[in-house]
Scaffold this active site. Structure first.
Site: not given
Ligand code: ASP
Length: 315
Positions: A182, A210
């Site tokens: 992310t 989700r």
């Molecule tokens: N926090 C993000 C999610 O759970 C994933 C990530 O931080 O890469 O969708």
């Protein structure tokens, strides 16, 4: 003139030097630097924190190395569905989108939601309709495709890997390879205004529509001039359960903690207590920045008018 600062992340997780080739490491460091410098230039020219973080996130979304925009991970169904959020700490205005497809820059759409709709959070088909109405740039599926993300997904698509069953050998391997790519940015501009943004493809093999923490105001993204701007990355479910980003703000507001003290309580204590792996970046209105994570690595960078200018990957 007060100090102005931009901090960024490109995801956290089990990021180990021994798993990285020198070329890939260099590519990540350059990508972080490019995004950091582009956003910082906006602040330097007197631009707003909101515009600085947007400029930063667009560059990271366009870069296939990160799990946001182009290069997003694949869902159980083998498609790419993205989430993004942006928040203005001066006004508490916010915009977010979830489960969107074919939007070149999800952060642009989140910004449109913030500035041109009466709403905060749009999802799926409705968000797409709004994107078309606003003339937000779209791209075909091929644009978003990355062989690396596809192979990652193919390796686990027949498992229920998302349940994170540690007893399963193959899943243990997967967990070893756990990286959350992310992207996020937080900034404090010359006026002391704060903003935060996060953009993601979510977690590989996610299903049932989700939604992670990234687009949820207060969980993965939050900004308030009175306290801080926060963008999180990691196992989203735990960040939702701890309302992580807003909790940092609360600890500062109600307990009088500093930015870094508050972030450490949330990342090193509250998230760890429920097995929440990941990290977050933050700024306050004095231009202080903190980058805190409980995982082995976090792609990150910070640049400030006090001369700080660094990018890093490992603990
Ligand atoms: N926090 C993000 C999610 O759970 C994933 C990530 O931080 O890469 O969708």
């Amino acid at each position: 003139m007060s100090r102005f600062t931009l901090a960024i992340h490109g995801g956290a997780g089990t990021i180990l030097k021994e798993d990285m080739t020198p070329e890939l490491e260099q590519a990540y460091l350059l990508a972080l630097q490019e995004a950091l410098h582009a956003g910082y230039a906006v602040l330097e020219e007197g631009g707003s924190a909101i515009n600085a973080i947007k400029a930063t996130i667009v560059i990271m979304e366009d870069n296939i190395l990160f799990n946001a925009g182009r290069g997003s991970v694949f869902t159980k169904k083998g498609v790419q569905e993205m989430d993004a959020a942006i928040m203005d700490g001066r006004t508490l205005d916010a915009g977010a989108v979830t489960g969107i497809r074919n939007i070149r820059n999800p952060i642009e759409l989140a910004t449109e939601v913030m500035t041109h709709s009466n709403h905060v959070f749009l999802s799926g088909k409705g968000a797409s309709d709004f994107a078309i109405k606003q003339g937000v740039k779209m791209e075909p599926d091929e644009y978003f495709f990355s062989q690396f993300r596809y192979d990652q997904w193919r390796a686990i698509r027949d498992s229920d890997a998302y349940s994170l069953d540690h007893t399963h050998q193959k899943l243990e391997e997967l967990m070893k390879d756990k990286k959350f790519g992310t992207v996020g940015a937080v900034a404090c501009d010359r006026q002391g205004n704060i903003a935060a943004a996060t953009s993601t493809g979510g977690m590989t093999n996610k299903k049932y529509g989700r939604i992670g923490d990234s687009p949820m105001i207060g969980s993965g993204t939050y900004a308030n001039n009175n306290t801080c701007g926060i963008s999180c990355t990691g196992h989203g479910e735990m960040f939702i359960r701890t309302v992580a980003a807003h909790d940092v703000s609360c600890l500062m507001e109600y307990k009088g903690l500093s930015l870094e003290e508050a972030m450490r309580i949330v990342v090193d204590e509250k998230l760890v207590a429920i097995g929440g792996e990941g990290g977050m970046i933050g700024v306050d209105s004095k231009g202080n920045a903190a980058l805190v994570f409980n995982s082995l690595g976090m792609y990150r960078g910070v640049r400030s008018s006090d001369g700080t200018d660094t990018v890093a990957i490992y603990k």
